[in-house]
Design an enzyme around this catalytic site. Structure first.
Site, PDB file in Angstrom:
ATOM      1  N   SER A 181       3.266  -2.307  10.287  1.00  0.00           N
ATOM      2  CA  SER A 181       4.727  -2.272  10.437  1.00  0.00           C
ATOM      3  C   SER A 181       5.379  -3.616  10.138  1.00  0.00           C
ATOM      4  O   SER A 181       6.378  -3.978  10.775  1.00  0.00           O
ATOM      5  CB  SER A 181       5.111  -1.755  11.833  1.00  0.00           C
ATOM      6  OG  SER A 181       4.598  -0.442  12.020  1.00  0.00           O
ATOM      7  N   LYS A 223       0.055   4.205  -0.188  1.00  0.00           N
ATOM      8  CA  LYS A 223      -0.600   5.400   0.368  1.00  0.00           C
ATOM      9  C   LYS A 223      -0.383   6.565  -0.615  1.00  0.00           C
ATOM     10  O   LYS A 223      -0.412   6.336  -1.819  1.00  0.00           O
ATOM     11  CB  LYS A 223      -0.064   5.719   1.767  1.00  0.00           C
ATOM     12  CG  LYS A 223       0.009   4.468   2.650  1.00  0.00           C
ATOM     13  CD  LYS A 223       0.293   4.778   4.074  1.00  0.00           C
ATOM     14  CE  LYS A 223       0.577   3.493   4.834  1.00  0.00           C
ATOM     15  NZ  LYS A 223       0.216   3.552   6.215  1.00  0.00           N
ATOM     16  N   ASN A 252       0.866  -1.180   0.000  1.00  0.00           N
ATOM     17  CA  ASN A 252       0.000   0.000   0.000  1.00  0.00           C
ATOM     18  C   ASN A 252       0.900   1.226   0.000  1.00  0.00           C
ATOM     19  O   ASN A 252       1.485   1.569   1.027  1.00  0.00           O
ATOM     20  CB  ASN A 252      -0.897  -0.017   1.251  1.00  0.00           C
ATOM     21  CG  ASN A 252      -1.705   1.266   1.380  1.00  0.00           C
ATOM     22  OD1 ASN A 252      -1.895   1.993   0.410  1.00  0.00           O
ATOM     23  ND2 ASN A 252      -2.187   1.531   2.585  1.00  0.00           N
ATOM     24  N   HIS A 264      -9.455   1.129   4.947  1.00  0.00           N
ATOM     25  CA  HIS A 264      -8.156   1.354   5.590  1.00  0.00           C
ATOM     26  C   HIS A 264      -8.343   2.332   6.755  1.00  0.00           C
ATOM     27  O   HIS A 264      -9.131   3.264   6.680  1.00  0.00           O
ATOM     28  CB  HIS A 264      -7.153   1.904   4.579  1.00  0.00           C
ATOM     29  CG  HIS A 264      -5.753   1.871   5.099  1.00  0.00           C
ATOM     30  ND1 HIS A 264      -5.265   2.842   5.949  1.00  0.00           N
ATOM     31  CD2 HIS A 264      -4.748   0.979   4.923  1.00  0.00           C
ATOM     32  CE1 HIS A 264      -4.010   2.538   6.269  1.00  0.00           C
ATOM     33  NE2 HIS A 264      -3.672   1.419   5.659  1.00  0.00           N
ATOM     34  N   GLY A 324       2.143   2.213  10.599  1.00  0.00           N
ATOM     35  CA  GLY A 324       3.049   3.346  10.403  1.00  0.00           C
ATOM     36  C   GLY A 324       3.730   3.816  11.678  1.00  0.00           C
ATOM     37  O   GLY A 324       4.303   4.897  11.708  1.00  0.00           O
ATOM     38  N   GLU A 328      -5.560  -5.231  10.689  1.00  0.00           N
ATOM     39  CA  GLU A 328      -4.557  -4.184  10.880  1.00  0.00           C
ATOM     40  C   GLU A 328      -4.825  -3.437  12.190  1.00  0.00           C
ATOM     41  O   GLU A 328      -5.662  -2.519  12.230  1.00  0.00           O
ATOM     42  CB  GLU A 328      -4.615  -3.182   9.732  1.00  0.00           C
ATOM     43  CG  GLU A 328      -4.290  -3.786   8.384  1.00  0.00           C
ATOM     44  CD  GLU A 328      -3.617  -2.762   7.491  1.00  0.00           C
ATOM     45  OE1 GLU A 328      -2.461  -2.977   7.142  1.00  0.00           O
ATOM     46  OE2 GLU A 328      -4.234  -1.745   7.178  1.00  0.00           O
ATOM     47  N   GLU A 373      -6.670   4.725   7.761  1.00  0.00           N
ATOM     48  CA  GLU A 373      -6.446   6.155   7.452  1.00  0.00           C
ATOM     49  C   GLU A 373      -7.680   6.759   6.782  1.00  0.00           C
ATOM     50  O   GLU A 373      -7.993   7.935   6.991  1.00  0.00           O
ATOM     51  CB  GLU A 373      -5.183   6.303   6.584  1.00  0.00           C
ATOM     52  CG  GLU A 373      -3.930   6.059   7.412  1.00  0.00           C
ATOM     53  CD  GLU A 373      -2.754   5.504   6.639  1.00  0.00           C
ATOM     54  OE1 GLU A 373      -2.736   5.585   5.394  1.00  0.00           O
ATOM     55  OE2 GLU A 373      -1.835   4.971   7.296  1.00  0.00           O
TER      56      GLU A 373
HETATM   57  C1  PEP Z   1      -0.831  -0.010   5.903  1.00  0.00           C
HETATM   58  O1  PEP Z   1      -0.737   1.061   5.320  1.00  0.00           O
HETATM   59  O2  PEP Z   1      -1.819  -0.722   5.764  1.00  0.00           O
HETATM   60  C2  PEP Z   1       0.259  -0.419   6.781  1.00  0.00           C
HETATM   61  C3  PEP Z   1       0.189  -1.575   7.390  1.00  0.00           C
HETATM   62  O3  PEP Z   1       1.303   0.462   6.920  1.00  0.00           O
HETATM   63  P1  PEP Z   1       2.710   0.152   7.635  1.00  0.00           P
HETATM   64  O4  PEP Z   1       3.221  -1.159   7.063  1.00  0.00           O
HETATM   65  O5  PEP Z   1       3.579   1.308   7.241  1.00  0.00           O
HETATM   66  O6  PEP Z   1       2.464   0.051   9.081  1.00  0.00           O
END
Ligand code: PEP
Length: 339
Positions: free
Chosen positions: A291, A81, A79, A173, A251, A245, A175
């Site tokens: 992460s 973003k 992803n 997501h 992040g 998630e 975000e």
């Molecule tokens: C994500 O954007 O879904 C995500 C898991 O980001 P990150 O791996 O940076 O934590």
């Protein structure tokens, strides 16, 4: 019992599950307030809870069912973003193609050892699709609107994405939920629209830190999953990847432990079994995201109920992303050889 999938618009809890109403009531949220508002109140509530702020303790002992992993192909999805320019996309995708070609995405059993998806901003999609053409790499978008078409300035429909050659779309997501007002109901609408357009869905669910500390993680992900999949049939479920998630891990550099990731993925699978039956639940692809990186991927991906990952930051460098794909490919190959 007939298994036709999630009921649409049914607020009752399945047998053996705490109703969302009860969970909210237990938190002292007034029943007279509409459910959606009460969820917002609960999610934003300042509580005085006996848990330590840094004690992310698993809340039930994970069960093990490693044999079922052989039924599933893990999916590693990147992803991006809001990162990287359209003009940088073609070169990146070519590098990723080359780097993951050695990852042995085809297991000896004949099925793919690992699916690889890259979800890029809308304006990067054409370049990504062009560069990935004819390869194992699938291209996804990061959102879609719930309506087929209409007066929604600035929005993009699922049919538009499909027409462009997009195969996957992320919905829900954290975000989008946190910054752009996505709710469980709009996530449901986007999921429905994507499936109707023939897209595969990566449905994101996960608790915020306070919910984990309050011990309501499983209730939260069950409620999000139930609402998003309302009315989705067993056949349609095959087009859905669920990404667990934990919001506190996205992040932040904080990763759920392998046991925590597996616990929630298993709980989601058990929840799916209540509606779709055991076989459909065992076939469902449930990822972990938060992460994940080249250093921690192997341990997370080795968990019996973790079928790949949704990768943010580590998907922005082709070599890092390829290392995670390789870790998943190895898991897929070794799981497919379990007798
Ligand atoms: C994500 O954007 O879904 C995500 C898991 O980001 P990150 O791996 O940076 O934590």
């Amino acid at each position: 019992m007939e298994r036709s999938g999630m009921p649409g618009g049914d607020a009752a809890a399945p047998k053996g599950q705490v109703a969302p109403e009860e969970t909210l009531a237990a938190e002292g949220v007034n029943k007279a307030v509409p459910l959606a508002i009460r969820i917002i109140i609960l999610r934003g509530a300042k509580t005085h809870h006996p848990f330590q702020a840094d004690s992310y303790i698993p809340i039930q002992k994970p069960k093990e069912n490693p044999m079922n992993k052989t039924l599933r192909t893990p999916v590693i999805a990147g992803n991006w973003k809001m990162n990287l320019l359209p003009s940088q996309t073609g070169a990146f995708v070519k590098e990723l193609k080359a780097a993951t070609a050695e990852a042995d995405c085809s297991a000896p059993s004949g099925r793919d050892a690992c699916g690889v998806v890259l979800c890029v901003p809308y304006v990067n999609l054409c370049a990504a699709i062009g560069a990935a053409a004819g390869s194992h790499l699938k291209i996804g978008a990061q959102n879609c609107h719930w309506a087929e078409s209409g007066a929604f300035t600035g929005e993009v429909s699922a049919a538009m994405l499909k027409d462009l050659g997009v195969e996957y779309v992320i919905v829900g997501h954290s975000e989008r939920r946190a910054y752009f007002g996505d709710t469980d109901q709009t996530v449901h609408g986007r999921t429905r629209a994507a499936l109707d357009a023939g897209l595969k869905v990566i449905l994101c669910v996960g608790e915020v830190k306070e919910e984990r500390l309050q011990g309501v993680t499983l209730e939260v992900v069950r409620l999000q999953t139930k609402i998003a999949l309302g009315g989705v049939t067993e056949a349609e479920l095959r087009g859905v990847v669920i990404a667990y998630e934990p919001v506190w891990a996205i992040g932040t550099g904080l990763t759920a432990t392998a046991a925590q990731a597996n616990e929630v993925c298993l709980a989601i699978r058990d929840f799916l079994a209540e509606f779709y039956g055991r076989d459909a639940a065992d076939a469902a692809v449930i990822q972990y995201g938060g992460s994940m990186n080249a250093g921690n991927a192997a341990e997370l991906l080795a968990q019996p109920d973790v079928d790949g990952g949704l990768i943010g930051g580590a998907s922005l460098k082709a070599a890092d992303f390829a290392a995670i794909v390789k870790a998943a490919g190895r898991q897929g190959v070794s799981a497919s050889t379990v007798k």
